[in-house]
Design a protein around this motif. Structure first.
Motif, PDB file in Angstrom:
ATOM      1  N   ARG A   1      13.427   7.373  28.775  1.00 14.24           N
ATOM      2  CA  ARG A   1      12.153   6.633  28.773  1.00 14.24           C
ATOM      3  C   ARG A   1      12.201   5.489  29.766  1.00 14.24           C
ATOM      4  O   ARG A   1      13.193   4.747  29.843  1.00 14.24           O
ATOM      5  CB  ARG A   1      11.858   6.083  27.378  1.00 14.24           C
ATOM      6  N   LEU A   2      11.124   5.314  30.529  1.00 11.44           N
ATOM      7  CA  LEU A   2      11.048   4.244  31.520  1.00 11.44           C
ATOM      8  C   LEU A   2      10.856   2.892  30.853  1.00 11.44           C
ATOM      9  O   LEU A   2      10.342   2.799  29.738  1.00 11.44           O
ATOM     10  CB  LEU A   2       9.873   4.496  32.466  1.00 11.44           C
ATOM     11  N   THR A   3      11.253   1.831  31.553  1.00  8.52           N
ATOM     12  CA  THR A   3      10.980   0.465  31.126  1.00  8.52           C
ATOM     13  C   THR A   3       9.945  -0.117  32.083  1.00  8.52           C
ATOM     14  O   THR A   3       9.736   0.412  33.183  1.00  8.52           O
ATOM     15  CB  THR A   3      12.244  -0.408  31.161  1.00  8.52           C
ATOM     16  N   GLN A   4       9.338  -1.203  31.677  1.00  8.15           N
ATOM     17  CA  GLN A   4       8.336  -1.830  32.545  1.00  8.15           C
ATOM     18  C   GLN A   4       8.969  -2.269  33.863  1.00  8.15           C
ATOM     19  O   GLN A   4       8.378  -2.116  34.931  1.00  8.15           O
ATOM     20  CB  GLN A   4       7.709  -3.038  31.839  1.00  8.15           C
ATOM     21  N   ARG A   5      10.175  -2.799  33.783  1.00 12.25           N
ATOM     22  CA  ARG A   5      10.853  -3.291  34.995  1.00 12.25           C
ATOM     23  C   ARG A   5      11.154  -2.150  35.963  1.00 12.25           C
ATOM     24  O   ARG A   5      10.911  -2.267  37.169  1.00 12.25           O
ATOM     25  CB  ARG A   5      12.144  -4.014  34.597  1.00 12.25           C
TER      26      ARG A   5
END
Length: 370
Positions: free
Chosen positions: A290-294
């Motif tokens: 899962r991607l992070t905002q950063r």
């Protein structure tokens, strides 16, 4: 209402709509002033005091009425004000280190947020940083220390928006400790820098580039953000099946449920892509999960570099702004846009009516021909 008071009332209502007050505040103010003018009290300081004194019980849970009436009297030049001289609060000084007791408290608080509350990872990160920062300057949780900490933040020149985030974290922490503390938040005017929103041409150029990339997920990241107006925390909840179905209802900012629609064009593109790639589950997934905002932000800036788009325009929220600007261009319905964006107040949505420097200049030259 007497004719004299009716005339004053009409003039004051017109004045209110020329201010930057929200419609909610204006509505409450109009109601409070109307009730006062319809009463038998004189429209002066003496009449105001008598009205407040004799209706104390009824007004006890409506402090905004006093502010509304004082503002009205000031407008008439009577000069009555509830404003008190602000007491100076001495800022805190930095401690040598954070105590073991407070380190333990912070860990327990963050664990509580991750286990028992439905906060996003980004919100938890903000809360954690804010509480750690506080304990670098204070050992105990108290109203005085909280106020002094906020004064320190103001002296450091932090923006009102950032200070409000710190205050929210502190209040949540004090509530968790069963020592609830509420602080006055600094006001700020919500503004949108329309120069830092991708243009339609830049958006199309970016999509054309991402279509050529081996990983076409990136193309859909941008397409989804730009055609839904989703916040990044909401975008991370989208699944491929949601888009194919055409809509989904999710819990968003403030734990409020919000319905998202996906355009027919996007549905068709995703359906074909999923059939070809066998994609399932969440959309916002990278090589390491899962991607992070950063990580998404950094990737978007890299894509912008490849396409010659200013890095300041390449972040997830910029495409929420892009969606709003494009929607108003196609359908000038601010009320409906407010609903689609999940705004609690239409005043928040009105910032999208601002025009960029280039738009203003072009419109000026087209209009001023005399």
């Amino acid at each position: 209402m007497e004719e004299v008071n009716k005339k004053i009332f009409i003039e004051y209502v017109s004045h209110l709509y020329s201010t930057d007050k929200s419609y909610e505040v204006i509505g409450k103010t109009i109601k409070a002033v109307k009730l006062f003018l319809e009463s038998d009290y004189q429209v002066n300081r003496k009449g105001y005091k008598a009205y407040i004194r004799e209706n104390a019980v009824e007004l006890s849970d409506k402090p905004y009425i006093k502010d509304a009436l004082c503002g009205f009297l000031n407008y008439l030049g009577i000069g009555y004000s509830r404003t008190r001289k602000e007491k100076y609060v001495k800022p805190l000084e930095k401690l040598s280190d954070v105590s073991e007791k407070n380190m333990k408290l912070m860990n327990e608080f963050v664990y509580y947020l991750t286990q028992d509350e439905d906060y996003s990872p980004h919100t938890i990160e903000i809360y954690s940083f804010s509480i750690k920062k506080y304990f670098e300057y204070a050992n105990e949780v108290s109203v005085d220390n909280y106020k002094r900490f906020v004064r320190m933040l103001e002296d450091e020149g932090l923006s009102p928006r950032t200070i409000r985030l710190r205050i929210t974290a502190l209040e949540r922490f004090s509530k968790w400790m069963k020592k609830p503390i509420e602080l006055k938040r600094p006001k700020f005017k919500k503004e949108l820098n329309t120069e830092n929103v991708p243009t339609e041409a830049e958006y199309n150029r970016l999509l054309e580039y991402l279509k050529t990339c081996p990983n076409r997920d990136r193309y859909f990241f941008i397409k989804i953000l730009a055609t839904t107006g989703a916040r990044v925390s909401e975008f991370f909840q989208f699944k491929w099946d949601d888009i194919i179905s055409g809509e989904v209802t999710l819990k968003g900012k403030g734990n409020k449920y919000r319905r998202f629609f996906f355009s027919r064009q996007l549905q068709a593109e995703v359906k074909a892509y999923v059939k070809e790639s066998h994609k399932t589950g969440y959309v916002a997934v990278g090589k390491c999960g899962r991607l992070t905002q950063r990580s998404l932000c950094q990737s978007m800036k890299d894509w912008g570099d490849k396409c010659g788009i200013d890095r300041s325009k390449m972040h997830p929220h910029a495409f929420r702004h892009f969606f709003a600007k494009m929607y108003l261009k196609k359908n000038n319905d601010v009320v409906q846009l407010a609903d689609l964006l999940g705004h609690g107040s239409i005043d928040t949505t009105r910032i999208y009516l601002q025009k960029s420097y280039d738009e203003q200049k072009k419109e000026f030259n087209r209009s001023v021909v005399w």
